[in-house]
Design an enzyme around this catalytic site. Structure first.
Site, short mmCIF file in Angstrom:
data_model
loop_
_atom_site.label_atom_id
_atom_site.label_comp_id
_atom_site.label_asym_id
_atom_site.label_seq_id
_atom_site.Cartn_x
_atom_site.Cartn_y
_atom_site.Cartn_z
N LYS A 117 -12.28 -1.27 1.18
CA LYS A 117 -11.53 -0.44 0.22
C LYS A 117 -12.32 -0.37 -1.09
O LYS A 117 -13.30 0.36 -1.15
CB LYS A 117 -10.11 -0.97 0.07
N HIS A 120 -5.52 -4.33 -1.19
CA HIS A 120 -5.41 -3.26 -2.19
C HIS A 120 -5.47 -3.80 -3.62
O HIS A 120 -5.37 -3.02 -4.57
CB HIS A 120 -4.11 -2.47 -2.00
N SER A 133 0.79 -1.23 0.00
CA SER A 133 0.00 0.00 0.00
C SER A 133 0.82 1.28 0.00
O SER A 133 0.31 2.33 -0.36
CB SER A 133 -0.93 0.00 1.20
C1 PLP Z 1 -6.21 -1.94 4.75
C2 PLP Z 1 -5.62 -3.27 4.95
C3 PLP Z 1 -6.14 -4.13 5.92
C4 PLP Z 1 -7.23 -3.70 6.86
O1 PLP Z 1 -8.47 -3.76 6.25
P1 PLP Z 1 -9.74 -3.18 7.03
O2 PLP Z 1 -10.88 -3.85 6.39
O3 PLP Z 1 -9.73 -1.70 6.86
O4 PLP Z 1 -9.57 -3.58 8.46
C5 PLP Z 1 -5.60 -5.39 6.03
N1 PLP Z 1 -4.58 -5.79 5.24
C6 PLP Z 1 -4.05 -4.98 4.31
C7 PLP Z 1 -2.93 -5.48 3.45
C8 PLP Z 1 -4.55 -3.69 4.14
O5 PLP Z 1 -4.02 -2.89 3.21
#
Ligand code: PLP
Length: 395
Positions: free
Chosen positions: A243, A213, A185
């Protein structure tokens, strides 16, 4: 407050502030769309993970409202007692179709998913090979499992082979897992999954990809594993519903035996109430829309390509992203934060990300273009970058 706690808090908060590492949290006064308002000022939003613009989509809102009417606002119990409503089942069935797997299990968040899935299969007699840039929730999930954590250098396949070989030949572990983000990310680079799958086969590793992502973005929306055609080689496909999907929640997709096990042995599933009916219904709607049409995904990439090429043309260092994530690497922490503040004054909301989220000296302003941005919005953002970049002599 206890004196010990008071001293601890004041000392550490002051230290963060002095080093420019204290993050002030902004309150958003509108929905989290392509244009937001903060402190009464309109901003082009380049900081959300709402890749496809679905967080404010009318069809998702309608699905959520309808679900509230029918099912109420809460699941009422943990899943294994009687909190498994039809909307949760429907979500999981839809997820499995979307991911091309036998089954799927949903959790309250992506973060929770890693807390759940890793400790459900790994224990103190096992080892986990973990990319050094893996997400915080993966790191915490690994720690919680009590397995031996062996970090390998970021996307360095020679290092992974070396560590996998050493772990295997030591004979010290019952099981060995390799775990990676699908898309990283902070830099937007894609994990080398074909190589990882090959190494996993050779050293009998369990494979685990957290594609938070990548889903909705790569593989025409189905994610990084699909992008490489590796559905049969990856044991765990983790995703988030917060996301690209635009709602909240997380999931694991995989073989039915794996999902059956997680339903009886993963603690956040057993001991924490499921997402609300409206979350489940809205997320299901989002996935259905993504399967019906790749229009949002295509618009996302078009916008991302435009923003990237425009910033690059101006002379910014945008790193080596292979996805819509567009870092603009400034360097020093305080300069990076100042850059972001000046962008804000110009009506562009792009957050600075500094140590400890990224290594010291690689502070960046991270841009997240979405399908919902118009070309005109992106042009305005690029003009602001040009103005601030010249003012601060970054370009
Ligand atoms: C954003 C993210 C998470 C967390 O996801 P949420 O649903 O916001 O808790 C977990 N793993 C990765 C790789 C992320 O980028």
């Amino acid at each position: 407050m206890s004196k010990v706690l008071q001293q601890f808090l004041v000392k550490n908060l002051t230290e963060l502030q002095n080093h420019g590492l204290y993050n002030e949290i902004d309150t958003v006064e509108t929905a989290n769309g392509p244009i937001i308002r903060i402190s009464g000022k309109e901003q082009i939003n380049l900081s959300s993970n709402n890749y496809l613009g679905l967080a404010t989509d009318e069809r998702l809102k309608d699905a959520a409202i309808e679900a509230i009417g029918k099912w109420g606002v809460g699941a009422g119990a943990v899943r294994p007692i009687n909190g498994t409503l039809e909307v949760h089942e429907k979500l999981e069935e839809t997820l499995a179709v979307f991911k091309g797997t036998e089954a799927a299990i949903s959790y309250q968040s992506g973060f929770n998913c890693n807390m759940a899935a890793i400790p459900a299969v790994m224990d103190q007699n096992d080892a986990i090979l973990s990319d050094e840039l893996n997400h915080a929730s993966i790191i915490d999930g690994c720690r919680l499992s009590r397995a031996k954590i062996i970090r390998f250098r970021h996307s360095d396949m020679d290092d992974l082979v070396k560590q996998a070989k050493a772990a295997k030949e030591s004979g010290s572990y019952n099981k060995i897992m390799v775990i990676t983000d699908g898309v990283f990310s902070m830099d937007g680079d894609i994990a080398k999954l074909p190589e990882i799958a090959e190494i996993a086969e050779k050293y009998h590793l369990i494979t685990y990809v957290d594609d938070a992502h990548g889903s909705g973005v790569l593989g025409h929306g189905a994610g990084t594993v699909k992008h490489f055609g590796l559905q049969e080689k990856i044991d765990f496909q983790i995703g988030t519903l917060s996301k690209a999907i635009g709602v909240v929640g997380g999931y694991v997709a995989g073989k039915k035996t794996l999902i059956d096990w997680l339903k009886v042995r993963s603690r956040p599933f057993l001991f924490s109430t499921a997402v609300t009916p409206s979350d489940a219904a809205a997320a299901t709607k989002a996935i259905e829309l993504m399967m019906e049409s790749t229009e949002h995904c295509e618009r996302l990439w078009k916008n991302a390509d435009y923003l990237k090429s425009s910033l690059k043309k101006l002379g910014f260092d945008i790193g080596y992203s292979e996805t819509p994530i567009t870092p603009c690497i400034i360097g020093e922490e305080k300069t990076t934060q100042m850059f972001s503040k000046l962008l804000f004054a110009e009506g562009v909301y792009a957050k600075s990300i500094v140590f400890p989220t990224v290594p010291k000296g690689t502070g960046r302003v991270r841009n997240m273009p979405t399908a919902a941005h118009t070309k005109e919005m992106l042009d305005r953002a690029v003009s602001a970058y040009e103005k601030v970049g010249k003012e601060m002599r970054v370009i």
